[in-house]
Scaffold this motif. Structure first.
Motif, PDB file in Angstrom:
ATOM      1  N   VAL A  66      49.962  55.959  86.592  1.00 52.60           N
ATOM      2  CA  VAL A  66      49.135  57.014  86.015  1.00 52.60           C
ATOM      3  C   VAL A  66      48.917  56.712  84.538  1.00 52.60           C
ATOM      4  N   ALA A  67      47.650  56.656  84.136  1.00 48.19           N
ATOM      5  CA  ALA A  67      47.330  56.319  82.747  1.00 48.19           C
ATOM      6  C   ALA A  67      47.602  57.512  81.833  1.00 48.19           C
ATOM      7  N   ALA A  68      48.156  57.217  80.670  1.00 49.27           N
ATOM      8  CA  ALA A  68      48.413  58.274  79.680  1.00 49.27           C
ATOM      9  C   ALA A  68      47.123  58.629  78.957  1.00 49.27           C
ATOM     10  N   GLU A  69      46.942  59.923  78.665  1.00 49.28           N
ATOM     11  CA  GLU A  69      45.718  60.387  78.024  1.00 49.28           C
ATOM     12  C   GLU A  69      45.930  60.742  76.554  1.00 49.28           C
ATOM     13  N   ALA A 158      37.867  51.593  70.077  1.00 48.65           N
ATOM     14  CA  ALA A 158      38.979  52.550  70.043  1.00 48.65           C
ATOM     15  C   ALA A 158      40.283  51.839  69.701  1.00 48.65           C
ATOM     16  N   THR A 159      41.156  52.538  68.994  1.00 44.63           N
ATOM     17  CA  THR A 159      42.411  51.946  68.535  1.00 44.63           C
ATOM     18  C   THR A 159      43.256  51.445  69.694  1.00 44.63           C
ATOM     19  N   SER A 160      43.447  52.295  70.685  1.00 41.46           N
ATOM     20  CA  SER A 160      44.266  51.912  71.830  1.00 41.46           C
ATOM     21  C   SER A 160      43.431  51.474  73.021  1.00 41.46           C
ATOM     22  N   GLY A 161      42.121  51.577  72.900  1.00 41.14           N
ATOM     23  CA  GLY A 161      41.252  51.247  74.024  1.00 41.14           C
ATOM     24  C   GLY A 161      41.258  52.293  75.113  1.00 41.14           C
ATOM     25  N   ALA A 162      41.907  53.455  74.883  1.00 44.18           N
ATOM     26  CA  ALA A 162      42.013  54.506  75.894  1.00 44.18           C
ATOM     27  C   ALA A 162      40.901  55.524  75.687  1.00 44.18           C
ATOM     28  N   ILE A 163      40.235  55.866  76.762  1.00 40.43           N
ATOM     29  CA  ILE A 163      39.202  56.897  76.720  1.00 40.43           C
ATOM     30  C   ILE A 163      39.324  57.763  77.966  1.00 40.43           C
ATOM     31  N   THR A 164      38.833  58.965  77.848  1.00 35.28           N
ATOM     32  CA  THR A 164      38.679  59.839  79.013  1.00 35.28           C
ATOM     33  C   THR A 164      37.188  60.099  79.185  1.00 35.28           C
ATOM     34  N   VAL A 165      36.708  60.003  80.390  1.00 37.15           N
ATOM     35  CA  VAL A 165      35.283  60.180  80.680  1.00 37.15           C
ATOM     36  C   VAL A 165      35.129  61.292  81.698  1.00 37.15           C
ATOM     37  N   SER A 166      34.242  62.224  81.403  1.00 32.78           N
ATOM     38  CA  SER A 166      33.934  63.321  82.326  1.00 32.78           C
ATOM     39  C   SER A 166      32.421  63.408  82.497  1.00 32.78           C
ATOM     40  N   LEU A 167      32.018  63.914  83.638  1.00 34.90           N
ATOM     41  CA  LEU A 167      30.601  64.061  83.962  1.00 34.90           C
ATOM     42  C   LEU A 167      30.272  65.537  84.113  1.00 34.90           C
ATOM     43  N   VAL A 168      29.132  65.945  83.571  1.00 34.73           N
ATOM     44  CA  VAL A 168      28.612  67.296  83.756  1.00 34.73           C
ATOM     45  C   VAL A 168      27.226  67.170  84.372  1.00 34.73           C
ATOM     46  N   PHE A 169      27.057  67.752  85.538  1.00 37.45           N
ATOM     47  CA  PHE A 169      25.765  67.688  86.221  1.00 37.45           C
ATOM     48  C   PHE A 169      25.630  68.886  87.133  1.00 37.45           C
ATOM     49  N   ALA A 174      26.075  76.298  98.495  1.00 38.01           N
ATOM     50  CA  ALA A 174      25.719  76.897  99.780  1.00 38.01           C
ATOM     51  C   ALA A 174      24.447  77.725  99.633  1.00 38.01           C
ATOM     52  N   ARG A 175      23.661  77.763 100.713  1.00 35.22           N
ATOM     53  CA  ARG A 175      22.450  78.580 100.798  1.00 35.22           C
ATOM     54  C   ARG A 175      21.446  78.238  99.697  1.00 35.22           C
ATOM     55  N   GLY A 176      21.347  76.967  99.379  1.00 35.44           N
ATOM     56  CA  GLY A 176      20.357  76.528  98.407  1.00 35.44           C
ATOM     57  C   GLY A 176      20.674  76.857  96.966  1.00 35.44           C
ATOM     58  N   GLN A 177      21.891  77.330  96.697  1.00 32.58           N
ATOM     59  CA  GLN A 177      22.269  77.657  95.325  1.00 32.58           C
ATOM     60  C   GLN A 177      22.649  76.394  94.558  1.00 32.58           C
ATOM     61  N   GLN A 178      22.634  76.497  93.225  1.00 27.53           N
ATOM     62  CA  GLN A 178      23.015  75.395  92.346  1.00 27.53           C
ATOM     63  C   GLN A 178      24.031  75.892  91.332  1.00 27.53           C
ATOM     64  N   SER A 179      24.924  75.002  90.945  1.00 29.99           N
ATOM     65  CA  SER A 179      25.926  75.370  89.957  1.00 29.99           C
ATOM     66  C   SER A 179      26.324  74.129  89.167  1.00 29.99           C
ATOM     67  N   PRO A 180      26.585  74.276  87.865  1.00 27.23           N
ATOM     68  CA  PRO A 180      27.027  73.118  87.070  1.00 27.23           C
ATOM     69  C   PRO A 180      28.426  72.682  87.482  1.00 27.23           C
ATOM     70  N   ALA A 181      28.638  71.375  87.497  1.00 26.85           N
ATOM     71  CA  ALA A 181      29.925  70.815  87.922  1.00 26.85           C
ATOM     72  C   ALA A 181      30.477  69.924  86.826  1.00 26.85           C
ATOM     73  N   LEU A 182      31.794  69.972  86.670  1.00 24.39           N
ATOM     74  CA  LEU A 182      32.513  69.099  85.741  1.00 24.39           C
ATOM     75  C   LEU A 182      33.407  68.181  86.561  1.00 24.39           C
ATOM     76  N   GLN A 183      33.184  66.877  86.461  1.00 26.88           N
ATOM     77  CA  GLN A 183      33.937  65.906  87.254  1.00 26.88           C
ATOM     78  C   GLN A 183      34.636  64.910  86.341  1.00 26.88           C
ATOM     79  N   ARG A 184      35.886  64.702  86.606  1.00 24.01           N
ATOM     80  CA  ARG A 184      36.662  63.706  85.871  1.00 24.01           C
ATOM     81  C   ARG A 184      36.371  62.318  86.435  1.00 24.01           C
ATOM     82  N   LEU A 185      36.086  61.384  85.545  1.00 23.32           N
ATOM     83  CA  LEU A 185      35.759  60.022  85.965  1.00 23.32           C
ATOM     84  C   LEU A 185      36.855  59.036  85.581  1.00 23.32           C
ATOM     85  N   LEU A 186      37.280  59.064  84.343  1.00 28.70           N
ATOM     86  CA  LEU A 186      38.365  58.214  83.843  1.00 28.70           C
ATOM     87  C   LEU A 186      39.330  59.056  83.034  1.00 28.70           C
ATOM     88  N   PRO A 187      40.617  58.815  83.142  1.00 31.92           N
ATOM     89  CA  PRO A 187      41.312  57.932  84.088  1.00 31.92           C
ATOM     90  C   PRO A 187      41.076  58.373  85.534  1.00 31.92           C
TER      91      PRO A 187
END
Length: 304
Positions: A66-69, A158-169, A174-187
């Motif tokens: 598990v990568a440290a953040e 970056a000093t340590s080369g460590a980054i965290t990446v998240s996606l917002v889309f 359900a039933r044709g509804q839409q909602s914003p989502a936050l997804q973790r990508l890295l680590p």
């Protein structure tokens, strides 16, 4: 204020022209959404193959650490729209970005779409770069590759080369509804890795690799990033066209309602003008009739 018949006819023709434009945009939104939906389904197959590669890798080499953040540079990628007429699509995503950003000074925000950039700027969030979304589904691969290049460019200094990446889309619900989502990508998600590591290897053949372990793991991570970025881009463009389709349907209904009002007013004014003209004809006819009516001779009265 009374409206003339010519003015009502002009407004009716204008509304009919607007209705044609709205109908065209509604049709284009429905047509454009289909290729992105197909691309989203296709990339799921590729993603499953990559996850199978992770499972095979961990079957031979054990679970991944598990990568440290700590001291990691936060990176957030926001998938918005480049064009308008899709309601509060970008504003909802910008609110999600604002809620997910704890340190706005340190967070590097990569924005997709000019309308998304305006929404973020309105909340005081300034992206480090803004990319244009692809015009077709074929451009999703180029967008995913460009985003991976941007992530590498941020990670290198970056000093340590460590980054965290998240996606917002925006994602479908359900039933044709839409909602914003936050997804973790890295680590990589520890729950996902733990699930893959705990799965039994079903094949009779044991996995074999020809690449060195480090190169193979780097290739798997890069392929995973590509699949997730591709899928997020396809989902964002699909929901954007769906939002625009909904907005155009509402606009078409409003235009139809306004057209009915204008047509009713036009019929009323036309009927009033016809009634006025008929009354003028009747009055003129009666006046002519009275003028041409022969007068009886005057008889002198008898005096007694």
């Amino acid at each position: 204020m009374a409206q003339t018949l010519d003015l009502l006819i002009h407004r009716t023709e204008t509304m009919r022209s607007i209705r044609g434009i709205v109908r065209t945009m509604k049709t284009m939104s429905a047509i454009n959404a289909l290729p992105y939906e197909q691309a989203a389904r296709t990339i799921e197959t590729y993603r499953d193959t990559v996850l199978c590669g992770f499972q095979a890798f961990m079957h031979c080499n054990g679970p991944l650490p598990v990568a440290a953040e700590t001291d990691a540079v936060p990176v957030l990628i926001a998938f918005g729209s480049h064009h308008g007429l899709c309601g509060s699509y970008n504003e909802s995503l910008a609110e999600m970005v604002a809620q997910s950003t704890t340190d706005r000074q340190a967070t590097r925000v990569i924005c997709i779409g000019a309308q998304m950039e305006d929404a973020l700027t309105g909340l005081g969030i300034h992206p480090i770069t803004t990319l244009l979304p692809p015009a077709t589904a074929e451009g999703l691969g180029r967008l995913a590759g460009a985003l991976i290049t941007r992530i590498d460019a941020i990670r290198a200094p970056a000093t340590s080369g460590a980054i965290t990446v998240s996606l917002v889309f925006m994602q479908r619900g359900a039933r044709g509804q839409q909602s914003p989502a936050l997804q973790r990508l890295l680590p990589l998600d520890p729950a996902m890795l733990g699930d893959l590591a705990g799965r039994p290897w079903d094949s009779r053949s044991l996995p074999q690799f020809h690449l060195p372990t480090n190169q193979l793991l780097a290739a798997l991570i890069r392929s995973y990033l590509f699949a997730e970025l591709f899928r997020a881009g396809a989902e964002a463009l699909l929901t954007e066209n769906a939002a625009r389709l909904t907005r155009m349907q509402q606009a078409e209904q409003s235009v139809d309602d306004r057209l009915e009002e204008l047509l009713a007013d036009t019929r009323s004014v036309r009927q009033s003008e016809i009634t006025t003209e008929l009354l003028d004809v009747i009055v003129g006819f009666e006046a002519l009739k009275s003028r041409d009516k022969p007068r009886l001779p005057h008889k002198p009265s008898d005096k007694r």
